[in-house]
Design a protein around this motif. Structure first.
Motif, PDB file in Angstrom:
ATOM      1  N   LEU A 145     -52.494   5.011   2.750  1.00 13.54           N
ATOM      2  CA  LEU A 145     -53.295   4.697   1.583  1.00 13.54           C
ATOM      3  C   LEU A 145     -54.634   4.151   2.069  1.00 13.54           C
ATOM      4  O   LEU A 145     -54.678   3.210   2.877  1.00 13.54           O
ATOM      5  CB  LEU A 145     -52.579   3.690   0.694  1.00 13.54           C
ATOM      6  CG  LEU A 145     -53.183   3.479  -0.695  1.00 13.54           C
ATOM      7  CD1 LEU A 145     -52.090   3.286  -1.734  1.00 13.54           C
ATOM      8  CD2 LEU A 145     -54.133   2.286  -0.723  1.00 13.54           C
ATOM      9  N   ALA A 146     -55.726   4.735   1.618  1.00 14.93           N
ATOM     10  CA  ALA A 146     -57.057   4.301   2.019  1.00 14.93           C
ATOM     11  C   ALA A 146     -57.503   3.117   1.165  1.00 14.93           C
ATOM     12  O   ALA A 146     -57.299   3.104  -0.047  1.00 14.93           O
ATOM     13  CB  ALA A 146     -58.050   5.455   1.876  1.00 14.93           C
ATOM     14  N   ASN A 147     -58.140   2.146   1.803  1.00  9.73           N
ATOM     15  CA  ASN A 147     -58.643   0.969   1.098  1.00  9.73           C
ATOM     16  C   ASN A 147     -60.166   0.951   1.160  1.00  9.73           C
ATOM     17  O   ASN A 147     -60.773   1.491   2.077  1.00  9.73           O
ATOM     18  CB  ASN A 147     -58.075  -0.305   1.726  1.00  9.73           C
ATOM     19  CG  ASN A 147     -58.342  -1.527   0.874  1.00  9.73           C
ATOM     20  OD1 ASN A 147     -58.475  -1.438  -0.344  1.00  9.73           O
ATOM     21  ND2 ASN A 147     -58.431  -2.690   1.508  1.00  9.73           N
ATOM     22  N   ARG A 148     -60.771   0.326   0.155  1.00 10.50           N
ATOM     23  CA  ARG A 148     -62.237   0.180   0.058  1.00 10.50           C
ATOM     24  C   ARG A 148     -62.943   1.531   0.078  1.00 10.50           C
ATOM     25  O   ARG A 148     -63.912   1.741   0.809  1.00 10.50           O
ATOM     26  CB  ARG A 148     -62.757  -0.750   1.153  1.00 10.50           C
ATOM     27  CG  ARG A 148     -62.107  -2.131   1.114  1.00 10.50           C
ATOM     28  CD  ARG A 148     -62.746  -3.116   2.069  1.00 10.50           C
ATOM     29  NE  ARG A 148     -62.057  -4.400   1.995  1.00 10.50           N
ATOM     30  CZ  ARG A 148     -61.189  -4.828   2.917  1.00 10.50           C
ATOM     31  NH1 ARG A 148     -60.934  -4.086   3.972  1.00 10.50           N
ATOM     32  NH2 ARG A 148     -60.606  -5.997   2.777  1.00 10.50           N
ATOM     33  N   VAL A 149     -62.442   2.447  -0.731  1.00  9.80           N
ATOM     34  CA  VAL A 149     -63.041   3.779  -0.867  1.00  9.80           C
ATOM     35  C   VAL A 149     -64.284   3.660  -1.754  1.00  9.80           C
ATOM     36  O   VAL A 149     -64.270   2.985  -2.790  1.00  9.80           O
ATOM     37  CB  VAL A 149     -62.027   4.757  -1.486  1.00  9.80           C
ATOM     38  CG1 VAL A 149     -62.648   6.137  -1.685  1.00  9.80           C
ATOM     39  CG2 VAL A 149     -60.794   4.847  -0.592  1.00  9.80           C
ATOM     40  N   ALA A 150     -65.373   4.347  -1.359  1.00 11.13           N
ATOM     41  CA  ALA A 150     -66.653   4.180  -2.044  1.00 11.13           C
ATOM     42  C   ALA A 150     -66.762   4.992  -3.320  1.00 11.13           C
ATOM     43  O   ALA A 150     -67.398   4.546  -4.293  1.00 11.13           O
ATOM     44  CB  ALA A 150     -67.788   4.531  -1.099  1.00 11.13           C
ATOM     45  N   SER A 151     -66.193   6.201  -3.350  1.00 16.60           N
ATOM     46  CA  SER A 151     -66.395   7.095  -4.490  1.00 16.60           C
ATOM     47  C   SER A 151     -65.343   8.186  -4.480  1.00 16.60           C
ATOM     48  O   SER A 151     -64.556   8.317  -3.529  1.00 16.60           O
ATOM     49  CB  SER A 151     -67.786   7.733  -4.410  1.00 16.60           C
ATOM     50  OG  SER A 151     -67.872   8.572  -3.256  1.00 16.60           O
ATOM     51  N   GLY A 180     -53.207   8.201  -1.631  1.00 22.76           N
ATOM     52  CA  GLY A 180     -54.303   7.791  -2.494  1.00 22.76           C
ATOM     53  C   GLY A 180     -55.222   6.771  -1.868  1.00 22.76           C
ATOM     54  O   GLY A 180     -55.124   6.446  -0.683  1.00 22.76           O
ATOM     55  N   GLY A 181     -56.134   6.277  -2.688  1.00 24.92           N
ATOM     56  CA  GLY A 181     -57.116   5.307  -2.210  1.00 24.92           C
ATOM     57  C   GLY A 181     -57.460   4.281  -3.267  1.00 24.92           C
ATOM     58  O   GLY A 181     -57.472   4.576  -4.468  1.00 24.92           O
ATOM     59  N   LEU A 182     -57.749   3.067  -2.826  1.00 26.32           N
ATOM     60  CA  LEU A 182     -58.216   1.995  -3.697  1.00 26.32           C
ATOM     61  C   LEU A 182     -59.724   1.863  -3.524  1.00 26.32           C
ATOM     62  O   LEU A 182     -60.222   1.790  -2.394  1.00 26.32           O
ATOM     63  CB  LEU A 182     -57.538   0.671  -3.343  1.00 26.32           C
ATOM     64  CG  LEU A 182     -56.060   0.515  -3.699  1.00 26.32           C
ATOM     65  CD1 LEU A 182     -55.550  -0.831  -3.197  1.00 26.32           C
ATOM     66  CD2 LEU A 182     -55.855   0.627  -5.200  1.00 26.32           C
ATOM     67  N   ARG A 183     -60.446   1.809  -4.627  1.00 28.15           N
ATOM     68  CA  ARG A 183     -61.899   1.718  -4.571  1.00 28.15           C
ATOM     69  C   ARG A 183     -62.355   0.325  -4.123  1.00 28.15           C
ATOM     70  O   ARG A 183     -61.661  -0.676  -4.324  1.00 28.15           O
ATOM     71  CB  ARG A 183     -62.512   2.043  -5.932  1.00 28.15           C
ATOM     72  CG  ARG A 183     -62.241   3.457  -6.399  1.00 28.15           C
ATOM     73  CD  ARG A 183     -62.933   4.485  -5.488  1.00 28.15           C
ATOM     74  NE  ARG A 183     -62.455   5.832  -5.754  1.00 28.15           N
ATOM     75  CZ  ARG A 183     -62.918   6.622  -6.727  1.00 28.15           C
ATOM     76  NH1 ARG A 183     -63.855   6.176  -7.534  1.00 28.15           N
ATOM     77  NH2 ARG A 183     -62.430   7.832  -6.876  1.00 28.15           N
ATOM     78  N   ARG A 184     -63.529   0.314  -3.543  1.00 23.78           N
ATOM     79  CA  ARG A 184     -64.160  -0.940  -3.144  1.00 23.78           C
ATOM     80  C   ARG A 184     -64.528  -1.715  -4.407  1.00 23.78           C
ATOM     81  O   ARG A 184     -65.243  -1.222  -5.265  1.00 23.78           O
ATOM     82  CB  ARG A 184     -65.412  -0.635  -2.329  1.00 23.78           C
ATOM     83  CG  ARG A 184     -66.106  -1.877  -1.774  1.00 23.78           C
ATOM     84  CD  ARG A 184     -67.422  -1.501  -1.108  1.00 23.78           C
ATOM     85  NE  ARG A 184     -67.203  -0.582  -0.002  1.00 23.78           N
ATOM     86  CZ  ARG A 184     -67.881   0.555   0.167  1.00 23.78           C
ATOM     87  NH1 ARG A 184     -68.781   0.921  -0.728  1.00 23.78           N
ATOM     88  NH2 ARG A 184     -67.647   1.321   1.223  1.00 23.78           N
ATOM     89  N   ASP A 185     -64.010  -2.938  -4.528  1.00 21.23           N
ATOM     90  CA  ASP A 185     -64.248  -3.717  -5.748  1.00 21.23           C
ATOM     91  C   ASP A 185     -64.037  -5.186  -5.436  1.00 21.23           C
ATOM     92  O   ASP A 185     -62.917  -5.623  -5.174  1.00 21.23           O
ATOM     93  CB  ASP A 185     -63.290  -3.271  -6.854  1.00 21.23           C
ATOM     94  CG  ASP A 185     -63.592  -3.934  -8.197  1.00 21.23           C
ATOM     95  OD1 ASP A 185     -64.318  -4.940  -8.201  1.00 21.23           O
ATOM     96  OD2 ASP A 185     -63.109  -3.447  -9.214  1.00 21.23           O
ATOM     97  N   THR A 186     -65.108  -5.969  -5.428  1.00 18.62           N
ATOM     98  CA  THR A 186     -64.980  -7.395  -5.125  1.00 18.62           C
ATOM     99  C   THR A 186     -64.366  -8.167  -6.290  1.00 18.62           C
ATOM    100  O   THR A 186     -64.045  -9.338  -6.161  1.00 18.62           O
ATOM    101  CB  THR A 186     -66.350  -8.000  -4.799  1.00 18.62           C
ATOM    102  OG1 THR A 186     -67.243  -7.762  -5.913  1.00 18.62           O
ATOM    103  CG2 THR A 186     -66.940  -7.378  -3.547  1.00 18.62           C
ATOM    104  N   ASP A 211     -53.494  -8.615 -11.559  1.00 20.52           N
ATOM    105  CA  ASP A 211     -53.412  -7.573 -12.581  1.00 20.52           C
ATOM    106  C   ASP A 211     -54.483  -6.497 -12.350  1.00 20.52           C
ATOM    107  O   ASP A 211     -54.233  -5.306 -12.558  1.00 20.52           O
ATOM    108  CB  ASP A 211     -53.561  -8.177 -13.976  1.00 20.52           C
ATOM    109  CG  ASP A 211     -52.272  -8.805 -14.475  1.00 20.52           C
ATOM    110  OD1 ASP A 211     -51.183  -8.321 -14.090  1.00 20.52           O
ATOM    111  OD2 ASP A 211     -52.333  -9.791 -15.235  1.00 20.52           O
ATOM    112  N   ALA A 212     -55.661  -6.921 -11.927  1.00 20.25           N
ATOM    113  CA  ALA A 212     -56.711  -5.946 -11.618  1.00 20.25           C
ATOM    114  C   ALA A 212     -56.308  -5.061 -10.452  1.00 20.25           C
ATOM    115  O   ALA A 212     -56.546  -3.845 -10.454  1.00 20.25           O
ATOM    116  CB  ALA A 212     -58.023  -6.674 -11.315  1.00 20.25           C
ATOM    117  N   LEU A 213     -55.681  -5.661  -9.460  1.00 23.30           N
ATOM    118  CA  LEU A 213     -55.171  -4.883  -8.336  1.00 23.30           C
ATOM    119  C   LEU A 213     -54.113  -3.888  -8.788  1.00 23.30           C
ATOM    120  O   LEU A 213     -54.109  -2.723  -8.376  1.00 23.30           O
ATOM    121  CB  LEU A 213     -54.571  -5.818  -7.282  1.00 23.30           C
ATOM    122  CG  LEU A 213     -55.526  -6.536  -6.340  1.00 23.30           C
ATOM    123  CD1 LEU A 213     -54.762  -7.565  -5.512  1.00 23.30           C
ATOM    124  CD2 LEU A 213     -56.220  -5.545  -5.423  1.00 23.30           C
TER     125      LEU A 213
END
Length: 447
Positions: A145-151, A180-186, A211-213
């Protein structure tokens, strides 16, 4: 034999997002009504706070050296009989440490979900996936699973970089390798400080972050798997012979400090004390609560340096602890629980704060780690295992009553200080490794 879907969430290095992904999966499935048990590889105290909030269940630590294989198998079997899903967060990189997270995965047959921070890469992502999957012969594999995906475009490049032999058709129409991947989101970042993640209970929006995660995870192929889809990762966990614990603390009450300054407590340690027959009561030094009526006191580790003013102004707590010691009743203080016992504490900015003065000596915060690694204490009752992890140093004229023995060649022994009924050290003990030695900490002056 109990079968339960189980994954070990690992990464090529620290800081890749293992905790994020583990907490996201735990929260997502707990919200859907599934019974989720989370475990943490290694002796970490902080990540489990987030996982307990996410899953609603106690989080135990798994370490082949600290626990031993039989203890790990027993904990996982118990979890498998009462859970729909088991998640195990790894430690450091997948192959780092002796033993490593990979050692645990291979020994127990638990598939690895690799989490990779893809924020600054594209094609190299596939090379990392291939290396992680094939570096260790026999490593069970779930996918990546990819983390901090830009787009969306970035995610497509990452997926395309994964080689065909690292993928495979799987039930549900997804690739076994790409999850899958999780988008970059602070917006759902987990804040950190010098010992690691900030304790979840200290953040008023911690549950909202989880919950956001979970919401982000729900948009990935990994997050869209239903209960049947998870069965591809079902693992058999056999029952282990029970090791009876003698009720050596039967009829005794142990008071445990528990608040924001004393929060490094393994649930397994509390379980061991109860198995020994102790009744546990809790109090808050930060709130200046006096020590309850008890036979012994345990001061666990934590963050006394962040709460030094409250601790030094806690006259009722200090006086009651002094009276407890004067009466000859045992105190076991470990790491952060030991620090307030000394005369003073020098904070990171050099400011000295007078502390409780119950042990002679000074403690000073350091700009970097001063001790880290597994340790054992060779007691009269046998080997008590544990670890050390601290950013402070202590100077004292007290002659140590014992020293721990590092489990690794580069480690340094830790002093066990003793004065009257007080025993104190930077050593964090894993009580289940030797209940008999543990009992002696709360029974008498010497171990």
């Amino acid at each position: 034999m109990a079968r339960c879907p189980a994954l070990l969430i690992a990464a090529p290095a620290s800081g890749q997002g293992k905790t994020t992904v583990t907490a996201a999966l735990a929260r997502l499935h707990a919200r859907q009504g599934r019974r989720v048990r989370v475990f943490k590889c290694g002796p970490d105290f902080l990540d489990p706070h987030w996982h307990q909030m996410a899953s609603g269940q106690p989080v135990h630590n798994l370490d082949l050296w600290l626990n031993g294989e039989d203890d790990i198998r027993a904990r996982l079997h118990e979890a498998a009989t009462n859970s729909d899903l088991i998640l195990i967060e790894g430690v450091m990189g997948l192959f780092d440490g002796e033993p490593s997270a990979a050692d645990l995965a291979v020994k127990l047959g638990i598939p690895v979900l690799a989490v990779i921070d893809a924020g600054a890469m594209a094609g190299t992502f596939g090379a990392l996936v291939h290396g992680l999957r094939h570096y260790r012969l026999g490593l069970p594999w779930a996918g990546v699973l990819a983390n901090r995906v830009a787009s969306e475009g970035h995610e497509k490049m990452l997926q395309a970089s994964v080689r065909g032999d690292d993928l495979g058709a799987a039930p549900g129409g997804i690739d076994a390798g790409w999850l899958g991947g999780l988008r970059r989101d602070t917006g759902f970042a987990m804040p950190e400080r010098h010992l690691g993640l900030t304790v979840a209970s200290e953040l008023p929006d911690a549950l909202a972050r989880l919950d956001a995660l979970a919401d982000a995870m729900a948009t990935t192929p990994m997050g869209q798997l239903d209960a049947d889809g998870w069965q591809r990762w079902a693992v058999p966990f056999g029952a282990q012979p029970e090791r009876p614990v003698a009720p050596l603390l039967q009829g005794r009450t142990v008071a445990v400090a528990r608040d924001a300054a004393f929060c490094f407590t393994y649930p397994a340690n509390l379980d061991t004390l109860r198995a020994l027959g102790a009744e546990l009561v809790f109090f808050s030094p930060v709130a200046d609560e006096p020590v309850p009526d008890c036979d012994a006191v345990w001061l666990p580790g934590g963050y006394p340096e962040l709460h030094a003013p409250a601790l030094v102004n806690g006259a009722r707590c200090r006086a009651s602890l002094a009276a407890h010691i004067a009466a000859g009743r045992p105190v076991w203080a470990e790491c952060g629980g030991m620090m307030p016992l000394f005369d003073g504490l020098a904070l990171a900015d050099g400011t000295r704060v007078p502390m409780w003065g119950l042990l002679h000596g000074e403690v000073a915060m350091q700009p970097r780690l001063a001790g880290l690694g597994p340790q054992r204490w060779d007691t009269a009752q046998g080997e008590l295992r544990g670890h050390t992890f601290h950013f402070s140093l202590t100077t004292s004229l007290l002659a140590p009553v014992a020293h721990t023995v590092p489990a690794r060649a580069h480690g340094k022994p830790e002093a066990i200080y003793g004065q009257g009924p007080v025993r104190a050290s930077y050593f964090h003990a894993w009580f289940a490794s030797n209940p008999e030695a543990t009992a002696q900490l709360f029974l008498s002056e010497a171990v």
